[in-house]
Design a protein around this motif. Structure first.
Motif, short mmCIF file in Angstrom:
data_model
loop_
_atom_site.label_atom_id
_atom_site.label_comp_id
_atom_site.label_asym_id
_atom_site.label_seq_id
_atom_site.Cartn_x
_atom_site.Cartn_y
_atom_site.Cartn_z
N ALA A 157 -7.30 25.12 13.49
CA ALA A 157 -5.87 25.17 13.17
C ALA A 157 -5.71 25.14 11.66
O ALA A 157 -6.68 24.94 10.92
CB ALA A 157 -5.12 24.00 13.82
N ALA A 158 -4.50 25.34 11.21
CA ALA A 158 -4.18 25.25 9.78
C ALA A 158 -3.33 24.01 9.54
O ALA A 158 -2.51 23.63 10.38
CB ALA A 158 -3.43 26.49 9.32
N VAL A 159 -3.54 23.36 8.40
CA VAL A 159 -2.79 22.16 8.06
C VAL A 159 -2.25 22.29 6.63
O VAL A 159 -2.79 23.03 5.81
CB VAL A 159 -3.67 20.89 8.14
CG1 VAL A 159 -4.06 20.59 9.58
CG2 VAL A 159 -4.91 21.02 7.27
N ARG A 160 -1.16 21.58 6.39
CA ARG A 160 -0.65 21.47 5.02
C ARG A 160 -0.99 20.07 4.53
O ARG A 160 -0.73 19.08 5.21
CB ARG A 160 0.86 21.73 4.95
CG ARG A 160 1.41 21.57 3.53
CD ARG A 160 2.77 22.21 3.37
NE ARG A 160 2.70 23.67 3.41
CZ ARG A 160 2.32 24.44 2.39
NH1 ARG A 160 1.95 23.88 1.24
NH2 ARG A 160 2.31 25.74 2.51
N VAL A 161 -1.56 20.01 3.34
CA VAL A 161 -2.08 18.76 2.78
C VAL A 161 -1.34 18.42 1.50
O VAL A 161 -1.07 19.30 0.67
CB VAL A 161 -3.59 18.86 2.50
CG1 VAL A 161 -4.11 17.58 1.87
CG2 VAL A 161 -4.35 19.19 3.77
N THR A 162 -1.00 17.15 1.35
CA THR A 162 -0.45 16.63 0.10
C THR A 162 -1.35 15.50 -0.38
O THR A 162 -1.60 14.55 0.36
CB THR A 162 0.98 16.10 0.28
OG1 THR A 162 1.84 17.18 0.70
CG2 THR A 162 1.52 15.53 -1.02
N MET A 163 -1.83 15.62 -1.61
CA MET A 163 -2.68 14.60 -2.20
C MET A 163 -2.04 14.08 -3.48
O MET A 163 -1.48 14.86 -4.27
CB MET A 163 -4.08 15.14 -2.50
CG MET A 163 -4.82 15.68 -1.29
SD MET A 163 -6.48 16.30 -1.68
CE MET A 163 -7.33 14.76 -2.08
N VAL A 164 -2.13 12.78 -3.70
CA VAL A 164 -1.61 12.15 -4.91
C VAL A 164 -2.79 11.56 -5.67
O VAL A 164 -3.60 10.81 -5.10
CB VAL A 164 -0.58 11.06 -4.59
CG1 VAL A 164 -0.06 10.42 -5.88
CG2 VAL A 164 0.58 11.63 -3.79
N PHE A 165 -2.88 11.90 -6.96
CA PHE A 165 -3.96 11.42 -7.80
C PHE A 165 -3.40 10.53 -8.91
O PHE A 165 -2.37 10.86 -9.51
CB PHE A 165 -4.73 12.58 -8.44
CG PHE A 165 -5.39 13.49 -7.45
CD1 PHE A 165 -6.69 13.25 -7.03
CD2 PHE A 165 -4.72 14.59 -6.92
CE1 PHE A 165 -7.31 14.09 -6.12
CE2 PHE A 165 -5.33 15.43 -6.01
CZ PHE A 165 -6.63 15.18 -5.61
N ALA A 166 -4.07 9.43 -9.18
CA ALA A 166 -3.71 8.53 -10.29
C ALA A 166 -4.84 8.56 -11.31
O ALA A 166 -6.01 8.68 -10.96
CB ALA A 166 -3.47 7.11 -9.78
N CYS A 167 -4.46 8.43 -12.58
CA CYS A 167 -5.45 8.44 -13.66
C CYS A 167 -5.99 7.03 -13.84
O CYS A 167 -5.25 6.11 -14.22
CB CYS A 167 -4.81 8.95 -14.94
SG CYS A 167 -5.97 9.03 -16.33
N LYS A 168 -7.29 6.86 -13.57
CA LYS A 168 -7.92 5.55 -13.72
C LYS A 168 -9.28 5.73 -14.40
O LYS A 168 -10.09 6.55 -13.96
CB LYS A 168 -8.09 4.87 -12.36
CG LYS A 168 -6.77 4.51 -11.71
CD LYS A 168 -6.96 3.59 -10.52
CE LYS A 168 -5.62 3.14 -9.94
NZ LYS A 168 -5.79 2.18 -8.81
N ASN A 169 -9.49 4.95 -15.47
CA ASN A 169 -10.75 5.00 -16.22
C ASN A 169 -11.09 6.40 -16.69
O ASN A 169 -12.25 6.81 -16.68
CB ASN A 169 -11.89 4.43 -15.36
CG ASN A 169 -11.66 2.99 -14.95
OD1 ASN A 169 -11.12 2.19 -15.73
ND2 ASN A 169 -12.03 2.65 -13.73
N GLY A 170 -10.05 7.12 -17.08
CA GLY A 170 -10.27 8.45 -17.64
C GLY A 170 -10.49 9.56 -16.64
O GLY A 170 -10.83 10.69 -17.01
N GLY A 171 -10.31 9.28 -15.33
CA GLY A 171 -10.51 10.31 -14.31
C GLY A 171 -9.46 10.25 -13.23
O GLY A 171 -8.89 9.18 -12.95
N TRP A 172 -9.16 11.38 -12.61
CA TRP A 172 -8.19 11.43 -11.52
C TRP A 172 -8.84 10.86 -10.26
O TRP A 172 -9.95 11.23 -9.90
CB TRP A 172 -7.73 12.86 -11.27
CG TRP A 172 -6.91 13.45 -12.36
CD1 TRP A 172 -7.26 14.45 -13.21
CD2 TRP A 172 -5.57 13.07 -12.71
NE1 TRP A 172 -6.23 14.72 -14.09
CE2 TRP A 172 -5.18 13.89 -13.80
CE3 TRP A 172 -4.67 12.12 -12.23
CZ2 TRP A 172 -3.93 13.80 -14.40
CZ3 TRP A 172 -3.43 12.03 -12.83
CH2 TRP A 172 -3.06 12.85 -13.89
N ARG A 173 -8.11 9.97 -9.56
CA ARG A 173 -8.61 9.34 -8.35
C ARG A 173 -7.60 9.55 -7.21
O ARG A 173 -6.39 9.43 -7.42
CB ARG A 173 -8.84 7.84 -8.56
CG ARG A 173 -9.88 7.52 -9.63
CD ARG A 173 -11.27 7.96 -9.19
NE ARG A 173 -12.28 7.69 -10.22
CZ ARG A 173 -12.69 8.58 -11.10
NH1 ARG A 173 -12.16 9.82 -11.10
NH2 ARG A 173 -13.62 8.28 -11.98
#
Length: 269
Positions: A157-173
């Motif tokens: 199947a197909a899905v729609r994805v939403t991801m949230v990234f926070a900047c921690k220690n110089g990298g996106w998490r």
């Protein structure tokens, strides 16, 4: 008895009856030295606070790269990489509405894969990145396919994805993950189909003594769920039902299963 003292470079520090003296001809009390120490410490802390915070590259390419690293880590079951890329306080919601934390997500990777192997397309489609208040929000679609190893069938199947990234220690998490099934716009559900769902509920064994697999069909409200060996219950969507029906028809296990395949195929067409 002479007063104790210590030589440091060309400066003499020692004790006298009046207190601590510092340098030749100079005199400083313990209280004065303490005040000077506090002032110097305050200046050091202030200098650290005035330093600019470590930032992450606010570019679409940077965010896409982190998402691809997460996809690759899940695909290869790389626990070390996932532990680094997923924040400790992250929240994940699957397409069936199940909410999990980081511990549960990694626990699923630690377990043996089982009879069902899942593959997700490497390159997301229809993607968009938004930066706001120090976080990055990535939205895209992706296709996944499940392969049942023993029976040799697959569904997807197909899905729609939403991801949230926070900047921690110089990298996106990764701090939040939301997955939503994309419905088939061309599907026209059969009116009253749920009235027959109880006909499918049961436990089915394939092959001799179940050597080709086993599945349990359960009903929750107006939805059917299948549970394979060592797997969690999953919603029987259109693609899943077609795969099961086609396999049952091809093998012609019994008249009962053939009738079951026809009914499911009719209800989910």
């Amino acid at each position: 008895m002479p007063s104790p003292s210590v030589e440091f470079a060309h400066t003499r520090i020692g004790y006298s009856d009046g207190g601590l003296y510092f340098c030749v001809g100079g005199h400083m009390t313990v209280r004065s030295l303490f005040i000077a120490f506090v002032l110097l410490s305050s200046l050091h802390v202030s200098a650290q606070q005035n330093q600019p915070p470590v930032t992450c590259p606010a570019t679409e390419q940077a965010v896409r790269e982190v998402e691809h690293q997460i996809w690759a880590a899940f695909n290869t079951r790389d626990l070390a990489a996932l532990d680094k890329l997923i924040d400790d306080d992250s929240i994940s919601t699957d397409d069936d509405g199940t909410s999990k934390g980081k511990r549960e997500r990694l626990a699923a990777i630690r377990r043996p894969e089982g009879d069902i192997h899942t593959e997700a397309s490497e390159q997301p489609e229809d993607s968009r990145v938004v930066f706001t208040n120090g976080v990055a929000i990535l939205n895209f679609t992706r296709h996944w396919t499940d392969y049942e190893k023993k029976m040799g069938i697959d569904w997807g199947a197909a899905v729609r994805v939403t991801m949230v990234f926070a900047c921690k220690n110089g990298g996106w998490r990764d701090v939040a993950f939301q997955e939503t099934d994309m419905p088939n716009k061309n599907r026209k559900p059969v009116v009253g189909a749920s009235d027959h769902f109880d006909d499918y509920v049961g436990h089915y064994r394939f092959g001799k003594n179940g050597d080709k697999g086993e599945v349990s069909i359960t009903r929750v409200g107006d939805k059917l769920y299948d549970t394979w060996a060592d797997e969690e219950a999953s919603y029987v969507d259109r693609g899943r039902s077609f795969a099961l029906c086609n396999w049952l028809r091809r093998k012609k296990l019994s008249v009962l299963l053939d009738e079951l395949a026809s009914l499911v195929l009719h209800l989910f067409r």
